[in-house]
Design a protein around this motif. Structure first.
Motif, short mmCIF file in Angstrom:
data_model
loop_
_atom_site.label_atom_id
_atom_site.label_comp_id
_atom_site.label_asym_id
_atom_site.label_seq_id
_atom_site.Cartn_x
_atom_site.Cartn_y
_atom_site.Cartn_z
N LEU A 87 0.83 -1.20 0.00
CA LEU A 87 0.00 0.00 0.00
C LEU A 87 0.87 1.26 0.00
CD1 LEU A 87 -2.88 1.18 0.20
CD2 LEU A 87 -2.59 1.12 2.67
N LEU A 88 1.94 1.23 0.76
CA LEU A 88 2.86 2.37 0.80
C LEU A 88 3.56 2.56 -0.55
CD1 LEU A 88 4.01 4.54 2.67
CD2 LEU A 88 5.79 2.93 3.30
N ILE A 89 3.95 1.47 -1.19
CA ILE A 89 4.58 1.56 -2.52
C ILE A 89 3.59 2.17 -3.51
CG2 ILE A 89 5.39 0.17 -4.46
CD1 ILE A 89 6.75 -1.65 -2.40
N PHE A 90 2.35 1.70 -3.47
CA PHE A 90 1.33 2.22 -4.37
C PHE A 90 1.11 3.72 -4.14
CE2 PHE A 90 -3.21 3.01 -5.30
CZ PHE A 90 -3.21 2.69 -6.64
N ALA A 91 1.05 4.14 -2.88
CA ALA A 91 0.86 5.55 -2.56
C ALA A 91 2.05 6.39 -3.01
CB ALA A 91 0.62 5.71 -1.07
N LEU A 92 3.26 5.87 -2.85
CA LEU A 92 4.43 6.63 -3.28
C LEU A 92 4.50 6.76 -4.79
CD1 LEU A 92 7.09 5.27 -0.79
CD2 LEU A 92 6.29 7.62 -0.97
N PHE A 93 4.10 5.71 -5.53
CA PHE A 93 4.05 5.83 -6.98
C PHE A 93 3.03 6.89 -7.41
CE2 PHE A 93 6.10 1.61 -7.90
CZ PHE A 93 7.10 2.14 -8.69
N GLY A 94 1.88 6.93 -6.75
CA GLY A 94 0.88 7.94 -7.06
C GLY A 94 1.37 9.34 -6.77
N THR A 95 2.07 9.50 -5.67
CA THR A 95 2.61 10.81 -5.31
C THR A 95 3.68 11.25 -6.32
OG1 THR A 95 2.22 10.30 -2.99
CG2 THR A 95 3.71 12.12 -3.46
N ALA A 96 4.53 10.33 -6.71
CA ALA A 96 5.56 10.66 -7.70
C ALA A 96 4.92 11.03 -9.03
CB ALA A 96 6.51 9.48 -7.88
N ALA A 108 9.68 13.99 -6.64
CA ALA A 108 9.33 12.73 -7.30
C ALA A 108 10.48 11.73 -7.19
CB ALA A 108 8.98 12.97 -8.77
N GLY A 109 11.70 12.22 -7.29
CA GLY A 109 12.86 11.34 -7.14
C GLY A 109 12.97 10.76 -5.74
N VAL A 110 12.63 11.55 -4.74
CA VAL A 110 12.64 11.05 -3.36
C VAL A 110 11.60 9.95 -3.20
CG1 VAL A 110 12.12 11.68 -0.97
CG2 VAL A 110 13.59 13.14 -2.35
N CYS A 111 10.43 10.14 -3.81
CA CYS A 111 9.40 9.09 -3.74
C CYS A 111 9.87 7.81 -4.41
CB CYS A 111 8.12 9.58 -4.40
SG CYS A 111 7.28 10.89 -3.51
N ILE A 112 10.50 7.92 -5.55
CA ILE A 112 10.97 6.73 -6.27
C ILE A 112 12.09 6.04 -5.50
CG2 ILE A 112 12.03 5.93 -8.42
CD1 ILE A 112 9.05 6.71 -8.59
N VAL A 113 12.98 6.81 -4.89
CA VAL A 113 14.04 6.21 -4.07
C VAL A 113 13.43 5.47 -2.88
CG1 VAL A 113 15.98 6.77 -2.55
CG2 VAL A 113 15.85 7.76 -4.83
N VAL A 154 10.52 4.06 -2.83
CA VAL A 154 9.95 2.82 -3.37
C VAL A 154 11.03 1.77 -3.57
CG1 VAL A 154 8.88 1.82 -5.44
CG2 VAL A 154 7.94 3.88 -4.43
N VAL A 155 12.17 2.18 -4.06
CA VAL A 155 13.28 1.23 -4.27
C VAL A 155 13.76 0.67 -2.94
CG1 VAL A 155 15.67 1.06 -5.05
CG2 VAL A 155 13.98 2.22 -6.47
N VAL A 156 13.87 1.52 -1.94
CA VAL A 156 14.31 1.06 -0.62
C VAL A 156 13.32 0.08 -0.02
CG1 VAL A 156 14.74 1.82 1.76
CG2 VAL A 156 15.76 3.06 -0.15
N ILE A 157 12.03 0.42 -0.08
CA ILE A 157 11.01 -0.48 0.47
C ILE A 157 10.98 -1.79 -0.30
CG2 ILE A 157 8.53 -0.76 0.78
CD1 ILE A 157 8.41 2.27 1.32
N SER A 158 11.11 -1.72 -1.63
CA SER A 158 11.10 -2.94 -2.43
C SER A 158 12.31 -3.82 -2.13
CB SER A 158 11.09 -2.59 -3.92
OG SER A 158 9.93 -1.90 -4.24
N SER A 159 13.44 -3.22 -1.83
CA SER A 159 14.62 -4.02 -1.52
C SER A 159 14.53 -4.61 -0.12
CB SER A 159 15.88 -3.19 -1.67
OG SER A 159 15.89 -2.15 -0.72
#
Length: 61
Positions: free
Chosen positions: A9-18, A43-48, A50-55
């Motif tokens: 859910l957090l990843i989805f929200a961060l993608f929407g924000t970016a 937007a770059g902070v949001c994508i970073v 997402v990458v951190v959470i995904s890892s």
């Protein structure tokens, strides 16, 4: 609630924000003829994030 579902859910929200920051940047660039770089940075902070959470997801499960 499962921690994995919260992470998704957090990843989805961060993608929407970016995406909204990218849309704001495109609007300002095309319509207002300005180039506000802070939208790209946010937007770059949001994508970073997402990458951190995904890892970290394989370590959680």
């Amino acid at each position: 609630m499962n921690i994995l579902l919260i992470a998704y859910l957090l990843i989805f929200a961060l993608f929407g924000t970016a995406a909204s920051y990218f849309v704001r940047f495109i609007y300002a660039y095309w319509i207002k003829k300005q180039m506000p770089v802070q939208y790209i940075f946010k937007a770059g902070v949001c994508i970073v994030a997402v990458v951190v959470i995904s890892s970290l997801l394989p370590l959680i499960t």
